[in-house]
Design a protein around this motif. Structure first.
Motif, short mmCIF file in Angstrom:
data_model
loop_
_atom_site.label_atom_id
_atom_site.label_comp_id
_atom_site.label_asym_id
_atom_site.label_seq_id
_atom_site.Cartn_x
_atom_site.Cartn_y
_atom_site.Cartn_z
N TRP A 31 -2.30 6.63 6.84
CA TRP A 31 -3.67 6.27 6.55
C TRP A 31 -4.45 6.09 7.85
O TRP A 31 -3.89 5.81 8.90
N THR A 32 -5.76 6.29 7.73
CA THR A 32 -6.62 6.16 8.91
C THR A 32 -6.82 4.71 9.31
O THR A 32 -7.00 4.41 10.49
N ASP A 33 -6.81 3.79 8.33
CA ASP A 33 -6.99 2.36 8.56
C ASP A 33 -8.31 2.05 9.27
O ASP A 33 -8.39 1.13 10.09
N GLY B 116 3.77 5.81 -5.40
CA GLY B 116 3.79 5.84 -6.86
C GLY B 116 2.77 6.79 -7.42
O GLY B 116 3.03 7.55 -8.37
N GLY B 117 1.57 6.79 -6.83
CA GLY B 117 0.54 7.72 -7.27
C GLY B 117 0.93 9.17 -7.03
O GLY B 117 0.70 10.05 -7.86
N ALA C 95 0.83 -1.20 0.00
CA ALA C 95 0.00 0.00 0.00
C ALA C 95 0.86 1.25 0.00
O ALA C 95 0.60 2.21 -0.74
N SER C 96 1.89 1.27 0.82
CA SER C 96 2.78 2.41 0.87
C SER C 96 3.42 2.66 -0.50
O SER C 96 3.53 3.80 -0.96
N SER C 97 3.80 1.58 -1.17
CA SER C 97 4.38 1.70 -2.51
C SER C 97 3.38 2.27 -3.51
O SER C 97 3.71 3.13 -4.33
#
Length: 770
Positions: free
Chosen positions: A720-722, A674-675, A668-670
């Motif tokens: 992120w809020t998760d 990337g975005g 997710a971090s990647s």
């Protein structure tokens, strides 16, 4: 429920299978939202080692005997006809096996267009391909050369001589605006929206701003250029493709060439980046046609120049945004009008005005967009289509309004965040935008920002900070299927014709299946990327993870029922119903009484079975019938601008995301980073350069089309809020595109804070600041 959601649900309602009760509006949340073992962990991508070793086989690396290599000859006019084409010198060149033009190309039907209700199609335009002498854009393929080596093919292509009868072409955006067309709908949503008396609200407002923002045409540049290795074998068309639309490509090629759908096989186990570009374009179709004529396998590997001339990208836009607010910053009116370039033959609806309908509450709305029909290559999907250029305009306008009021721009956003859908009134399935603002503001140190532009400096460098919101809708495609097979050793094998473009699909679904089936990771394998596997929709719209998750859930429910059926009465589970058991420790056990348990291997052994397979379908996304569902982000930027040269150096980017439950922190971090890097490129460097006199694209290499490289990328932090969304599979929403939306606006707003100069035209090149 919106028209788009109606189209997704209604168009497939007749063919969907089992729909888990937990996906129904008001149903029970997925139990795996909270009960997780490997989901959420930082698992490395399962395909990583093969890619690092070079063992992963991409589309242009499939070995075939007797292989021919293709090269394309592109038209040099935008509109007209081929008056004469001389291929004699090319045909006589060393190593050349075939030259194909409209004169000898096989008959091919027009590609069926991709659509939300036609997931077995992948066409990006509706033009005939090499069926007549007509030229419809500058760059259209007029000849295909096949030779024994790529070098021979490229050389022979330079020997083809074409004479054209040119016709007047429409290639100028400003001139095209005068005859722009206004579609009734954008992505089947009503195009024109007038609600709440916007004219009166603007007239009465204490504060208002009205400005025009422009974004350029942008091209795709994935690390893997578009490629396919193609062969006709025993009447079957076999295509090894770099695609994010496996079944759509197979279905389209079957319609184009006429064989039965089952006679087209598409394989795409690895894709080196897609971002919306890796669909069906002319190169696969022409490669298949040439392979048919030559009766030999053909490899098509596009050069960067061919990619820019054959593969569509993000449309050029001109957007007018007007905002009206009362004295405390509450929005009275939101106007979002605009023009975008979309040729009539293009399939892609880029809904840049959809952004203004979901982010902020307002007492009134006035929204409409128009399309300019030009003689150019069809536009197409590009990461965050619509929302990415749309958030640039809306979020820069919010910054301008905050400055006009004298209010902190983050505070203005807080006061206007929508607590439910601003137009329909539908409740959010889950939303924690305020938490995202808090996370990002704390991490960037927003309290250090000075309201007055141009005050902070270090020598020649002016320092500024900016923020912007981002949004992207939740989507889940119907009909996606997954096969789960349990073998005699108790291992699980999960397979689907899904796509791996580097985002971690196989990795996350392996984690999901392991948790769902009560197995350790090393006893679960995932196979994707082939049309022979159960159907999966395209990898787009940030929809694939949720679609596969729903299908795995459905398949696991079927697996329980089948295991209980074959277990018989000679088992500790005898007398229990499927609803009274659960997966645990490599088998099935009674809920609340794990002493009553039997392993998968034991059940299969007693049933004299070597394996057990079930197929589950994702079902219709009924959750979007009741709820407004969007992922959101809070983007922050700190940068410096040279007062001498106008150079922009971004020092920090912070993105805080509210996307439901995060399933793999590492991948997710990647994805988020990337975005955000794509947003950085949009802000500072990316622009397709078009010669409007001829319609020819000039920036056809990475020397002319500038994407961010390592030294351009600043320190990027993602948070992120998760917080799980109780209406989605696993509590998760897609994250592939939300990382890009809002980033360009945050950078542009930081530039204003640093310099006091408002640049409303992307990219933010130094000439606009000197």
């Amino acid at each position: 429920m919106t028209k788009l959601q109606n189209a997704i649900v209604g168009g497939v309602r007749a063919v969907i299978g089992h729909v888990p009760e937990s996906w129904l509006p008001g149903g029970t949340p997925d139990p795996l939202i909270d009960k997780r073992v490997t989901l959420g962990e930082q698992q490395s991508r399962v395909d990583g080692p093969d890619k690092v070793r070079g063992a992963a086989r991409f589309a242009a690396e499939v070995a075939m005997e007797n292989l021919l290599y293709a090269a394309f000859v592109h038209s040099t006019i935008a509109r007209g006809r081929i008056a004469d084409i001389d291929v004699s010198a090319a045909a006589a060149a060393s190593g050349v096996a075939l030259v194909m033009t409209y004169r000898n190309a096989p008959k091919m039907s027009v590609p069926p267009p991709i659509g939300m209700t036609n997931l077995k199609a992948a066409g990006n335009h509706t033009l005939p391909i090499m069926q007549d002498p007509e030229i419809r854009w500058n760059g259209q393929v007029v000849a295909v050369v096949l030779a024994e080596t790529r070098e021979q093919a490229d050389h022979a292509a330079t020997l083809v001589r074409v004479r054209y009868d040119a016709a007047p072409a429409r290639t100028r955006f400003e001139e095209g605006k005068a005859s722009a067309y206004t579609p009734e709908s954008i992505l089947v949503e009503r195009n024109r929206i007038e609600k709440g008396g916007p004219s009166r609200k603007f007239a009465e407002a204490a504060f208002k701003i009205d400005a025009v923002y422009t974004t350029p045409w942008e091209n795709h540049n994935p690390i893997e250029p578009h490629a396919a290795t193609i062969v006709w074998r025993d009447g079957k068309l076999i295509v090894h493709d770099a695609t994010q639309m496996i079944h759509g490509t197979a279905g389209s090629l079957a319609k184009i060439f006429g064989p039965n759908a089952g006679d087209v096989e598409v394989s795409s186990p690895y894709v080196g980046g897609g971002f919306g570009a890796k669909g069906l374009w002319d190169h696969q179709i022409l490669g298949a046609a040439a392979a048919k004529l030559a009766d030999r396998p053909v490899r098509v590997a596009l050069s960067r120049a061919s990619m820019h001339r054959l593969i569509g990208g993000r449309m050029q836009t001109e957007q007018r945004v007007a905002l009206a607010a009362n004295a405390d910053g509450k929005l009275n009116g939101l106007l979002h009008h605009g023009f975008g370039v979309r040729p009539l033959h293009s399939i892609c609806d880029e809904g840049f005005t959809l952004t203004g309908r979901s982010l902020y509450a307002s007492e009134s709305f006035d929204i409409v967009q128009h399309y300019v029909d030009l003689d150019l290559l069809a536009n197409s999907f590009m990461r965050g289509p619509g929302e990415t250029p749309g958030t640039f305009a809306i979020e820069c306008a919010m910054d301008e309004l905050a400055h006009a009021i004298g209010m902190d721009p983050l505070e203005l956003r807080r006061r206007n965040v929508a607590t439910r859908d601003p137009l329909s009134g539908a409740p959010h399935s889950q939303s924690a935008m305020m938490e995202a603002y808090d996370l990002g503001a704390t991490r960037i140190g927003w309290d250090r920002r000075l309201a007055e532009p141009g005050v902070r400096r270090e020598g020649e460098w002016l320092i500024g900070m900016g923020c912007a919101s981002g949004t992207f809708p939740f989507m889940r495609m119907p009909g996606t299927s997954v096969r789960i097979t349990i073998d005699a050793s108790g291992h699980a094998h999960v397979s689907s014709a899904a796509h791996e473009m580097g985002m971690g699909t196989a990795t996350v679904q392996r984690q999901h299946a392991a948790d769902r089936l009560g197995l350790p990771l090393d006893r679960v394998t995932v196979t994707i990327g082939d049309s022979s596997l159960p159907f999966a929709s395209f990898a787009g719209g940030s929809s694939q993870t949720a679609s596969l998750a729903a299908a795995i859930s459905s398949a696991s429910a079927k697996l329980v029922a089948e295991l209980m059926r074959i277990a018989g009465n000679d088992t500790p589970l005898a007398g229990l119903k499927p609803s009274e058991v659960e997966f645990s420790d490599g088998g099935v056990c009674s809920v609340g009484d794990h002493a009553r348990q039997e392993s998968f291997a034991s059940i299969l052994r007693r049933a004299n079975r070597s394996d057990l397979s079930v197929v589950g379908e994702s079902g219709a996304p009924l959750e979007i019938m009741k709820y407004s569902m969007h992922s959101t982000s809070a983007n922050f930027c700190e940068l410096r601008v040279s007062e001498v040269t106008g150079e922009i150096r971004v020092d920090r980017l912070v993105g805080a995301f509210d996307c439901g439950r995060i399933l793999n922190a590492k991948t997710a971090s990647s994805q988020f980073k990337g975005g955000m890097i794509m947003g950085l490129g949009m802000a500072l460097t990316e622009e397709t350069l078009l010669d409007e006199r001829t319609g020819r694209i000039l920036s056809t290499s990475l020397a002319d089309y500038h994407v961010p490289v390592h030294l351009d990328v600043p320190d990027i932090e993602v948070l992120w809020t998760d917080i799980p969304d109780p209406r989605t599979p696993l509590g998760a929403r897609g994250i592939g595109e939300i990382g890009t939306t809002g980033v360009a606006a945050a950078i542009a707003n930081a530039v204003f804070n640093a310099t006091g100069k408002r640049v409303r035209d992307l990219p933010l090149t130094l000439d606009k600041l000197v």
